[in-house]
Scaffold this motif. Structure first.
Motif, PDB file in Angstrom:
ATOM      1  N   LYS A   1       0.848  -1.196   0.000  1.00  0.00           N
ATOM      2  CA  LYS A   1       0.000   0.000   0.000  1.00  0.00           C
ATOM      3  C   LYS A   1       0.880   1.241   0.000  1.00  0.00           C
ATOM      4  CE  LYS A   1      -0.411   0.064   5.044  1.00  0.00           C
ATOM      5  NZ  LYS A   1      -1.252   0.172   6.244  1.00  0.00           N
ATOM      6  N   ALA A   2       0.504   2.212  -0.821  1.00  0.00           N
ATOM      7  CA  ALA A   2       1.187   3.514  -0.844  1.00  0.00           C
ATOM      8  C   ALA A   2       0.211   4.511  -0.270  1.00  0.00           C
ATOM      9  CB  ALA A   2       1.558   3.892  -2.267  1.00  0.00           C
ATOM     10  N   TYR A   3       0.585   5.192   0.801  1.00  0.00           N
ATOM     11  CA  TYR A   3      -0.384   6.036   1.494  1.00  0.00           C
ATOM     12  C   TYR A   3       0.234   7.289   2.078  1.00  0.00           C
ATOM     13  CZ  TYR A   3       1.660   3.805   5.616  1.00  0.00           C
ATOM     14  OH  TYR A   3       2.548   3.339   6.559  1.00  0.00           O
ATOM     15  N   HIS A   4      -0.629   8.259   2.239  1.00  0.00           N
ATOM     16  CA  HIS A   4      -0.235   9.501   2.879  1.00  0.00           C
ATOM     17  C   HIS A   4      -0.790   9.516   4.291  1.00  0.00           C
ATOM     18  CE1 HIS A   4       0.765  13.727   3.328  1.00  0.00           C
ATOM     19  NE2 HIS A   4      -0.453  13.937   3.776  1.00  0.00           N
ATOM     20  N   LEU A   5       0.020   9.942   5.226  1.00  0.00           N
ATOM     21  CA  LEU A   5      -0.434  10.067   6.608  1.00  0.00           C
ATOM     22  C   LEU A   5      -0.826  11.517   6.885  1.00  0.00           C
ATOM     23  CD1 LEU A   5       1.754   8.039   9.134  1.00  0.00           C
ATOM     24  CD2 LEU A   5      -0.682   7.815   8.628  1.00  0.00           C
ATOM     25  N   ALA A   6      -2.096  11.742   7.146  1.00  0.00           N
ATOM     26  CA  ALA A   6      -2.545  13.097   7.462  1.00  0.00           C
ATOM     27  C   ALA A   6      -2.144  13.456   8.894  1.00  0.00           C
ATOM     28  CB  ALA A   6      -4.058  13.201   7.283  1.00  0.00           C
TER      29      ALA A   6
ATOM     30  N   HIS B   1      -4.458   7.857   4.037  1.00  0.00           N
ATOM     31  CA  HIS B   1      -5.166   7.990   2.757  1.00  0.00           C
ATOM     32  C   HIS B   1      -4.394   7.211   1.718  1.00  0.00           C
ATOM     33  CE1 HIS B   1      -7.902  11.005   4.299  1.00  0.00           C
ATOM     34  NE2 HIS B   1      -6.869  11.511   4.934  1.00  0.00           N
ATOM     35  N   ILE B   2      -5.025   6.176   1.180  1.00  0.00           N
ATOM     36  CA  ILE B   2      -4.279   5.282   0.295  1.00  0.00           C
ATOM     37  C   ILE B   2      -4.328   5.761  -1.139  1.00  0.00           C
ATOM     38  CG2 ILE B   2      -4.106   2.942  -0.588  1.00  0.00           C
ATOM     39  CD1 ILE B   2      -4.830   1.925   2.115  1.00  0.00           C
TER      40      ILE B   2
ATOM     41  N   TYR C   1      -8.745   3.832   0.877  1.00  0.00           N
ATOM     42  CA  TYR C   1      -8.499   4.074  -0.549  1.00  0.00           C
ATOM     43  C   TYR C   1      -9.640   4.893  -1.144  1.00  0.00           C
ATOM     44  CZ  TYR C   1      -7.691   2.960  -5.520  1.00  0.00           C
ATOM     45  OH  TYR C   1      -7.475   3.038  -6.883  1.00  0.00           O
ATOM     46  N   LEU C   2     -10.851   4.603  -0.692  1.00  0.00           N
ATOM     47  CA  LEU C   2     -12.034   5.257  -1.254  1.00  0.00           C
ATOM     48  C   LEU C   2     -12.323   6.614  -0.620  1.00  0.00           C
ATOM     49  CD1 LEU C   2     -14.394   2.164  -1.422  1.00  0.00           C
ATOM     50  CD2 LEU C   2     -13.267   3.290  -3.339  1.00  0.00           C
ATOM     51  N   GLY C   3     -11.681   6.869   0.517  1.00  0.00           N
ATOM     52  CA  GLY C   3     -11.960   8.113   1.213  1.00  0.00           C
ATOM     53  C   GLY C   3     -13.270   8.053   1.977  1.00  0.00           C
ATOM     54  N   VAL C   4     -13.513   6.914   2.597  1.00  0.00           N
ATOM     55  CA  VAL C   4     -14.760   6.645   3.303  1.00  0.00           C
ATOM     56  C   VAL C   4     -14.360   6.044   4.654  1.00  0.00           C
ATOM     57  CG1 VAL C   4     -16.613   4.918   3.290  1.00  0.00           C
ATOM     58  CG2 VAL C   4     -16.199   6.306   1.255  1.00  0.00           C
TER      59      VAL C   4
ATOM     60  N   GLN D   1      -1.813  12.282  -9.085  1.00  0.00           N
ATOM     61  CA  GLN D   1      -1.670  11.675  -7.753  1.00  0.00           C
ATOM     62  C   GLN D   1      -1.853  12.725  -6.667  1.00  0.00           C
ATOM     63  OE1 GLN D   1       1.927   9.378  -7.225  1.00  0.00           O
ATOM     64  NE2 GLN D   1       0.830   7.519  -7.808  1.00  0.00           N
ATOM     65  N   GLN D   2      -1.278  13.882  -6.886  1.00  0.00           N
ATOM     66  CA  GLN D   2      -1.414  14.952  -5.895  1.00  0.00           C
ATOM     67  C   GLN D   2      -2.869  15.364  -5.750  1.00  0.00           C
ATOM     68  OE1 GLN D   2       1.759  14.231  -4.715  1.00  0.00           O
ATOM     69  NE2 GLN D   2       1.147  16.173  -3.773  1.00  0.00           N
ATOM     70  N   ARG D   3      -3.546  15.405  -6.877  1.00  0.00           N
ATOM     71  CA  ARG D   3      -4.958  15.801  -6.822  1.00  0.00           C
ATOM     72  C   ARG D   3      -5.776  14.764  -6.071  1.00  0.00           C
ATOM     73  NH1 ARG D   3      -9.034  16.992 -11.689  1.00  0.00           N
ATOM     74  NH2 ARG D   3     -10.866  17.537 -10.441  1.00  0.00           N
ATOM     75  N   ILE D   4      -5.476  13.500  -6.295  1.00  0.00           N
ATOM     76  CA  ILE D   4      -6.194  12.432  -5.581  1.00  0.00           C
ATOM     77  C   ILE D   4      -5.981  12.570  -4.077  1.00  0.00           C
ATOM     78  CG2 ILE D   4      -6.172   9.949  -5.109  1.00  0.00           C
ATOM     79  CD1 ILE D   4      -5.860   9.578  -8.181  1.00  0.00           C
ATOM     80  N   LEU D   5      -4.752  12.813  -3.688  1.00  0.00           N
ATOM     81  CA  LEU D   5      -4.491  13.003  -2.256  1.00  0.00           C
ATOM     82  C   LEU D   5      -5.267  14.193  -1.724  1.00  0.00           C
ATOM     83  CD1 LEU D   5      -0.725  12.160  -1.740  1.00  0.00           C
ATOM     84  CD2 LEU D   5      -2.738  10.895  -0.956  1.00  0.00           C
ATOM     85  N   SER D   6      -5.309  15.240  -2.510  1.00  0.00           N
ATOM     86  CA  SER D   6      -6.039  16.426  -2.086  1.00  0.00           C
ATOM     87  C   SER D   6      -7.532  16.118  -1.932  1.00  0.00           C
ATOM     88  CB  SER D   6      -5.806  17.544  -3.092  1.00  0.00           C
ATOM     89  OG  SER D   6      -6.593  18.660  -2.780  1.00  0.00           O
ATOM     90  N   LEU D   7      -8.076  15.320  -2.855  1.00  0.00           N
ATOM     91  CA  LEU D   7      -9.487  14.952  -2.769  1.00  0.00           C
ATOM     92  C   LEU D   7      -9.760  14.064  -1.555  1.00  0.00           C
ATOM     93  CD1 LEU D   7     -10.351  14.220  -6.524  1.00  0.00           C
ATOM     94  CD2 LEU D   7     -11.282  16.067  -5.119  1.00  0.00           C
ATOM     95  N   LEU D   8      -8.824  13.171  -1.247  1.00  0.00           N
ATOM     96  CA  LEU D   8      -9.028  12.244  -0.130  1.00  0.00           C
ATOM     97  C   LEU D   8      -8.854  12.933   1.214  1.00  0.00           C
ATOM     98  CD1 LEU D   8      -7.108   9.018  -1.250  1.00  0.00           C
ATOM     99  CD2 LEU D   8      -9.577   9.355  -1.157  1.00  0.00           C
ATOM    100  N   ASN D   9      -7.907  13.830   1.245  1.00  0.00           N
ATOM    101  CA  ASN D   9      -7.435  14.413   2.484  1.00  0.00           C
ATOM    102  C   ASN D   9      -8.340  15.441   3.090  1.00  0.00           C
ATOM    103  OD1 ASN D   9      -5.176  14.189   4.112  1.00  0.00           O
ATOM    104  ND2 ASN D   9      -3.826  14.675   2.413  1.00  0.00           N
ATOM    105  N   SER D  10      -8.837  16.304   2.240  1.00  0.00           N
ATOM    106  CA  SER D  10      -9.039  17.651   2.718  1.00  0.00           C
ATOM    107  C   SER D  10     -10.492  18.056   2.777  1.00  0.00           C
ATOM    108  CB  SER D  10      -8.307  18.623   1.796  1.00  0.00           C
ATOM    109  OG  SER D  10      -7.085  18.048   1.354  1.00  0.00           O
ATOM    110  N   SER D  11     -10.750  19.027   3.593  1.00  0.00           N
ATOM    111  CA  SER D  11     -12.032  19.717   3.644  1.00  0.00           C
ATOM    112  C   SER D  11     -12.160  20.600   2.412  1.00  0.00           C
ATOM    113  CB  SER D  11     -12.086  20.591   4.882  1.00  0.00           C
ATOM    114  OG  SER D  11     -11.153  21.639   4.754  1.00  0.00           O
ATOM    115  N   ALA D  12     -13.383  21.061   2.159  1.00  0.00           N
ATOM    116  CA  ALA D  12     -13.637  21.947   1.033  1.00  0.00           C
ATOM    117  C   ALA D  12     -12.667  23.132   1.070  1.00  0.00           C
ATOM    118  CB  ALA D  12     -15.080  22.431   1.080  1.00  0.00           C
TER     119      ALA D  12
END
Lengths: 189, 189
Positions: A56-61, A67-68, A173-176, B136-147
């Motif tokens: 798994k490649a993931y970012h740690l907030a 966030h995968i 991965y899904l953001g859920v 990839q950066q955009r995906i992280l931004s979508l997963l991570n963040s508030s509006a």
DNA sequence: AGTTTTATGTGATGTAGATCACATATTATT
DNA sequence: AATAATATGTGATCTACATCACATAAAACT
């Protein structure tokens, strides 16, 4: 036939001699479950081709949430590409979620192979194009869909994941949240 | 110097002769605001390099909502890449949001240039790699963040957009309602 | 086999952001 | 300049999903 040769020949034919030469630019690496390939803050020097296993490649907030960005299984490539291409420090983590066998390729060797062998530059261009398209699809899926729809799309695209990967990671991965995913599972039957 | 030559030379030097040859594989196209470049269901034959103007690439959901995959401005490339690489039918729309001047490149000519000129294959590999990283950066931004965080990240990355693009389109890019975005603007001052 | 760790399920409650409704600017079009 | 069309702002309400809390189950380690 070697797994990597087979993989490359899905895009371009290469002779045994050529493959031998190509392979000599890789080194192999075995890792156990829970070990890491890349950690945030470390210099990223290599790309990784997965012979066996799952990662798994993931970012740690900041709040500790994972966030995968990507899973990687047999015949996938994985690294922190942003850091790899810029030869800079990782902003993500990559961990084994099963015992893994990898082939690693330094950026230097990648560029060397690409410049020496037009075929290989072609191969990597095609791989990159396919990856770009896949990420666009994922972005649309993230923008478009309810938790349920995203989950269904994922299972349709990668049914293997469902077997191999804990559901809480699919949720990441899904953001859920894992709870929401669990409730989806309950209602879907 | 020609805008496209300058663009290519950010990655690899080319002679005037080479550039002339490359350029002969493109055709130019002028479009007015509100005209479309690609419509869902049509065969996608060309990639588009933006000489001038601004476009949006978006998916239309069943409920009529627009989800913006990409904006494109000067020196960007845009098409429905999934359909283009597979030479199949578009699943997205691309419209001009300003008057536009484009250079278009068929897949056939792209592959021809790539196979004839190693340099060009190199160029497109590099472009694709950079695009992959950006997604990839955009995906992280979508997963991570508030509006709010997503909005701030977008403005930091592409401040020009703020000037050129209606805010409701920025909302559609971020996956946020235009009302929420408007309230963010109000509170951010 | 027993014990710790990790994963999953399920209710109760909270909340960011969507949706609806309408007012007001701003920009095109004649 | 007048009119139509498009974009933006702002309140009131609703809802999908997050979060919290705890129970249960399945792996992993000793």
């Amino acid at each position: 036939m070697h797994q990597l040769k087979q993989h490359i020949e899905k895009i371009t034919p290469i002779s045994d001699k050529e493959f031998e030469y190509i392979l000599s630019h890789f080194t192999s690496k075995k890792l156990r479950k829970h070990q890491y390939v890349i950690q945030e803050g470390e210099l990223v020097t290599h790309d990784h081709f997965v012979l066996k296993g799952c990662l798994k490649a993931y970012h740690l907030a900041k709040d500790g949430k994972e966030h995968i960005l990507q899973f990687a299984m047999e015949d996938w490539w994985v690294t922190d590409y942003q850091a790899y291409f810029k030869q800079s420090k990782a902003t993500i983590h990559i961990d084994c979620i099963e015992d893994c066998e990898l082939l690693t390729l330094s950026l230097h060797n990648r560029e060397k192979l690409c410049s020496e062998m037009h075929k290989i530059e072609h191969f990597f261009r095609k791989k990159s194009n396919a990856g770009y398209v896949a990420l666009q699809q994922r972005i649309l899926s993230l923008l478009n869909s309810s938790a349920k729809e995203k989950y269904e799309q994922l299972l349709k695209l990668y049914p293997q994941l469902f077997q191999r990967v804990p559901k809480q990671l699919l949720a990441a991965y899904l953001g859920v949240s894992r709870e929401t995913l669990s409730r989806l599972n309950a209602s879907n039957k």
